[in-house]
Motif scaffolding. Structure first.
Motif, PDB file in Angstrom:
ATOM      1  N   GLY A   3      53.801  28.300  37.757  1.00 46.29           N
ATOM      2  CA  GLY A   3      52.140  28.172  38.385  1.00 46.29           C
ATOM      3  C   GLY A   3      52.122  28.882  39.255  1.00 46.29           C
ATOM      4  N   LEU A   4      52.960  29.233  40.485  1.00 43.92           N
ATOM      5  CA  LEU A   4      52.755  29.860  41.600  1.00 43.92           C
ATOM      6  C   LEU A   4      52.921  31.424  41.331  1.00 43.92           C
ATOM      7  N   ALA A   5      53.852  31.938  40.352  1.00 43.75           N
ATOM      8  CA  ALA A   5      53.547  33.190  39.732  1.00 43.75           C
ATOM      9  C   ALA A   5      52.277  33.451  39.268  1.00 43.75           C
ATOM     10  N   VAL A   6      51.624  32.579  38.542  1.00 43.99           N
ATOM     11  CA  VAL A   6      50.515  32.788  37.661  1.00 43.99           C
ATOM     12  C   VAL A   6      49.228  32.867  39.121  1.00 43.99           C
ATOM     13  N   LEU A   7      49.372  32.030  39.778  1.00 43.19           N
ATOM     14  CA  LEU A   7      48.324  32.030  40.834  1.00 43.19           C
ATOM     15  C   LEU A   7      48.461  33.321  41.651  1.00 43.19           C
ATOM     16  N   LEU A   8      49.688  33.920  41.944  1.00 44.09           N
ATOM     17  CA  LEU A   8      49.476  35.327  42.825  1.00 44.09           C
ATOM     18  C   LEU A   8      49.394  36.170  41.855  1.00 44.09           C
ATOM     19  N   ALA A   9      49.896  36.387  40.482  1.00 47.48           N
ATOM     20  CA  ALA A   9      49.438  37.565  39.603  1.00 47.48           C
ATOM     21  C   ALA A   9      47.989  37.335  39.466  1.00 47.48           C
ATOM     22  N   THR A  10      47.294  36.444  39.386  1.00 46.34           N
ATOM     23  CA  THR A  10      46.178  36.523  39.105  1.00 46.34           C
ATOM     24  C   THR A  10      45.123  36.768  40.413  1.00 46.34           C
ATOM     25  N   GLY A  11      45.813  37.132  41.431  1.00 44.60           N
ATOM     26  CA  GLY A  11      45.150  37.462  42.582  1.00 44.60           C
ATOM     27  C   GLY A  11      44.497  36.260  43.179  1.00 44.60           C
ATOM     28  N   LEU A  12      45.143  35.166  43.403  1.00 44.45           N
ATOM     29  CA  LEU A  12      44.306  34.012  43.612  1.00 44.45           C
ATOM     30  C   LEU A  12      43.355  33.151  42.939  1.00 44.45           C
ATOM     31  N   GLY A  13      43.337  33.727  41.624  1.00 43.99           N
ATOM     32  CA  GLY A  13      42.224  33.055  40.751  1.00 43.99           C
ATOM     33  C   GLY A  13      41.123  34.292  40.663  1.00 43.99           C
ATOM     34  N   VAL A  14      41.216  35.632  41.084  1.00 46.92           N
ATOM     35  CA  VAL A  14      40.127  36.511  40.821  1.00 46.92           C
ATOM     36  C   VAL A  14      40.186  36.945  39.537  1.00 46.92           C
ATOM     37  N   GLY A  15      41.520  36.857  39.063  1.00 48.62           N
ATOM     38  CA  GLY A  15      41.734  37.277  37.656  1.00 48.62           C
ATOM     39  C   GLY A  15      41.117  36.580  36.634  1.00 48.62           C
ATOM     40  N   ARG A  16      40.842  35.163  37.082  1.00 52.87           N
ATOM     41  CA  ARG A  16      40.242  34.308  36.053  1.00 52.87           C
ATOM     42  C   ARG A  16      38.715  34.419  36.007  1.00 52.87           C
ATOM     43  N   LEU A  17      38.191  35.280  36.636  1.00 53.90           N
ATOM     44  CA  LEU A  17      36.630  35.797  36.404  1.00 53.90           C
ATOM     45  C   LEU A  17      36.513  36.138  34.870  1.00 53.90           C
ATOM     46  N   PRO A  18      35.332  35.700  34.593  1.00 51.60           N
ATOM     47  CA  PRO A  18      35.082  35.926  32.794  1.00 51.60           C
ATOM     48  C   PRO A  18      34.931  37.436  32.683  1.00 51.60           C
ATOM     49  N   VAL A  19      34.335  38.350  33.361  1.00 53.65           N
ATOM     50  CA  VAL A  19      33.907  39.665  33.309  1.00 53.65           C
ATOM     51  C   VAL A  19      34.686  40.570  34.098  1.00 53.65           C
ATOM     52  N   ALA A  20      35.210  41.523  33.573  1.00 58.26           N
ATOM     53  CA  ALA A  20      35.883  42.516  34.252  1.00 58.26           C
ATOM     54  C   ALA A  20      36.881  42.354  35.495  1.00 58.26           C
ATOM     55  N   PRO A  21      37.733  41.268  35.409  1.00 60.24           N
ATOM     56  CA  PRO A  21      38.585  40.821  36.325  1.00 60.24           C
ATOM     57  C   PRO A  21      39.301  41.947  36.805  1.00 60.24           C
ATOM     58  N   ALA A  22      39.917  42.701  36.259  1.00 55.50           N
ATOM     59  CA  ALA A  22      40.500  43.982  37.012  1.00 55.50           C
ATOM     60  C   ALA A  22      39.470  44.869  37.943  1.00 55.50           C
ATOM     61  N   THR A  23      38.123  44.984  37.533  1.00 58.98           N
ATOM     62  CA  THR A  23      37.456  45.788  38.447  1.00 58.98           C
ATOM     63  C   THR A  23      37.073  44.739  39.665  1.00 58.98           C
TER      64      THR A  23
END
Length: 158
Positions: A3-23
């Protein structure tokens, strides 16, 4: 721990944004760097970049097991790539806030190379696990950094 790995890998949740998370992750990193770059020397910045890259290598593997290989929510690799983009890049505009022009150009160049994936960036993405997730973004950052260094040379020559 995953869970911590996912939180960090997703940029504290930025990666969960529905459109263009990498951008979005690249843009958030650019904003963070806007405030950080004028206050850091090159060595400290390189140490921070290596630390973020190491963290990405550690957490993206476990996050991949939950989300899939280089899944869209995994964006810590974009953070590392954007940081590589800005290594030793001078403030290329003599006007305006320091580094603003360089960061804007770096953001667009990094996204260009990350999406386009010129060789060997595309092949690197096919490497297994966290190595593949992170390496393609680091290489895109190297391409973007080289382009920014050339741009800075031409800007200063004016």
């Amino acid at each position: 721990m995953r869970g911590l790995a996912v939180l960090l890998a997703t940029g504290l949740g930025v990666g969960r944004l529905p459109v263009a998370p990498a951008t979005w992750a690249s843009a958030v990193t650019a904003v963070f760097l806007y405030f950080l770059l004028p206050r850091m020397d090159h060595l400290a910045y390189i140490v921070l970049t290596v630390g973020i890259t190491a963290l990405a290598l550690v957490v993206c593997g476990p996050a991949e097991k939950v989300l899939g290989h280089d899944a869209h929510p995994i964006v810590l690799d974009e953070v590392a790539g954007m940081m590589v983009t800005m290594i030793a890049v001078p403030a290329i505009a003599p006007w305006g806030p320091p580094y603003a022009v360089a960061l804007i150009a770096g953001f667009f160049l990094f996204r260009l190379f990350d999406i386009w994936k010129p060789p060997p960036v595309g092949r690197a993405q096919n490497l297994p696990g966290a190595i593949g997730i992170v390496t393609d973004d680091l290489l895109a950052g190297v391409y973007a950094n080289l382009a920014l260094q050339i741009l800075a040379l031409f800007w200063r020559a004016r």
